[in-house]
Design a protein around this motif. Sequence first.
Motif, PDB file in Angstrom:
ATOM      1  N   VAL A   1       0.883  -1.182   0.066  1.00  0.00           N
ATOM      2  CA  VAL A   1      -0.052   0.057  -0.026  1.00  0.00           C
ATOM      3  C   VAL A   1       1.036   1.333   0.107  1.00  0.00           C
ATOM      4  O   VAL A   1       1.615   1.301   0.861  1.00  0.00           O
ATOM      5  N   GLY A   2       0.813   1.968  -1.048  1.00  0.00           N
ATOM      6  CA  GLY A   2       1.525   3.209  -1.019  1.00  0.00           C
ATOM      7  C   GLY A   2       1.392   3.923  -2.280  1.00  0.00           C
ATOM      8  O   GLY A   2       0.129   4.168  -2.798  1.00  0.00           O
ATOM      9  N   ASN A   3       2.416   4.616  -2.770  1.00  0.00           N
ATOM     10  CA  ASN A   3       2.286   5.598  -4.029  1.00  0.00           C
ATOM     11  C   ASN A   3       1.848   4.649  -5.285  1.00  0.00           C
ATOM     12  O   ASN A   3       2.826   3.884  -5.501  1.00  0.00           O
ATOM     13  N   SER A   4       0.635   4.952  -5.736  1.00  0.00           N
ATOM     14  CA  SER A   4       0.357   4.216  -7.006  1.00  0.00           C
ATOM     15  C   SER A   4       1.111   4.702  -7.990  1.00  0.00           C
ATOM     16  O   SER A   4       1.053   3.696  -9.032  1.00  0.00           O
ATOM     17  N   ALA A   5       1.992   5.498  -8.200  1.00  0.00           N
ATOM     18  CA  ALA A   5       2.847   5.990  -9.345  1.00  0.00           C
ATOM     19  C   ALA A   5       3.866   5.241  -9.255  1.00  0.00           C
ATOM     20  O   ALA A   5       4.696   5.117 -10.323  1.00  0.00           O
TER      21      ALA A   5
ATOM     22  N   PHE B   1       4.146  -8.018  -9.381  1.00  0.00           N
ATOM     23  CA  PHE B   1       2.919  -7.517  -8.775  1.00  0.00           C
ATOM     24  C   PHE B   1       1.777  -7.158  -9.438  1.00  0.00           C
ATOM     25  O   PHE B   1       2.210  -7.193 -10.767  1.00  0.00           O
ATOM     26  N   TYR B   2       0.702  -7.367  -9.210  1.00  0.00           N
ATOM     27  CA  TYR B   2      -0.372  -6.936  -9.784  1.00  0.00           C
ATOM     28  C   TYR B   2      -1.417  -6.124  -8.997  1.00  0.00           C
ATOM     29  O   TYR B   2      -1.077  -6.066  -7.839  1.00  0.00           O
ATOM     30  N   THR B   3      -2.157  -5.133  -9.855  1.00  0.00           N
ATOM     31  CA  THR B   3      -3.068  -4.552  -9.011  1.00  0.00           C
ATOM     32  C   THR B   3      -4.412  -5.095  -8.425  1.00  0.00           C
ATOM     33  O   THR B   3      -5.019  -5.735  -9.300  1.00  0.00           O
TER      34      THR B   3
END
Length: 335
Positions: free
Chosen positions: A283-287, A329-331
Amino acid sequence: MENILLWLFSASALGSVCSLPVRQYHFIYDPKNWTEAQSYCRQRYTDLVTVDSLNMVTMLNGMADVRSIFKAGRCLDVAVSRSVRQAWIGLYFDVISWRWSLSDGGFYRADGNYRYWSAGEPNSAWYTVDCTHMYDNGYWNDAPCQWLYGFICANTSGQTAKFFYISTSMNWTDAQSYCRLHYTDLASVRSLQENEQIRTARPAGLTVWIGLYKDTWKWSNGNLFLFSYWASGEPQGGVENCTVANFRLSGQWEDWPCGLEKTFVCYHDTEPFTRHTVKVKLVGNSALGLNDPAILENLLKELQQKLQDQAVKAEIRLSWKNQPDGKIFYTEKQN
């Protein structure tokens, strides 16, 4: 990125795989005498190699770089042609003595003197390791330790002993391991009275192992010398107390003076490890491009440092595991 790291440590383990120690072998072509070779192997690896089967002989024959052994040997001893394809192994001659398996210096002395040999026994060759079995009449005989017999275990307490007959046929070393696991040790004998107790502990007519064995040649790592692969006419004895594998003779063994410099073979047992597969949620900066190799590498370094800061003593190696599509990783979709 700090928020991301905190979530990583809260992840749950999905499974683990235990790995057994892996034994590796190393030919060292820098000639040394046997004692120097032993020290070198113990400092950098585990010990000088133990050769305990024909499979091991075949493997070493396949690994040996005979040309390198030849060059190293020729530099040292041009005149002795048969020495230039030899390498020290971990076998050395100590003393010829009969010892009890249980030698704690208290209940049984290491040099316990009681013997009850049959007439003409023991009669094995000076260079062999042999073990002792008891006949039906209570007398003893020396025999190859690989033979299979039932055996007598002992439980000791203070200066007393109780003896137990085990009917399962085993070689001497397996019988020793069994007794040490379930009792105190293989039975040792201090007197005619104890010898009679052992004789009557097993069914009539059966031969059984007891705890006496002959100590001669030893492996550097402490293993009992059971398998042998001597060349014809070997060992010769005298001052020749250390052993080489001669790769001109398919790895057969010869005894040589320990002070000679020869190439040698070490082995190394890697430490066993446990592999854990962990599912992590970040969980953090989506950028952040979480599948960017540079970012993944930095994350691993940060995690490794976190573990060190928390004084984790075990050696831990971290790596990412790819998903079926090749990504790490995946969203996660939101409900």
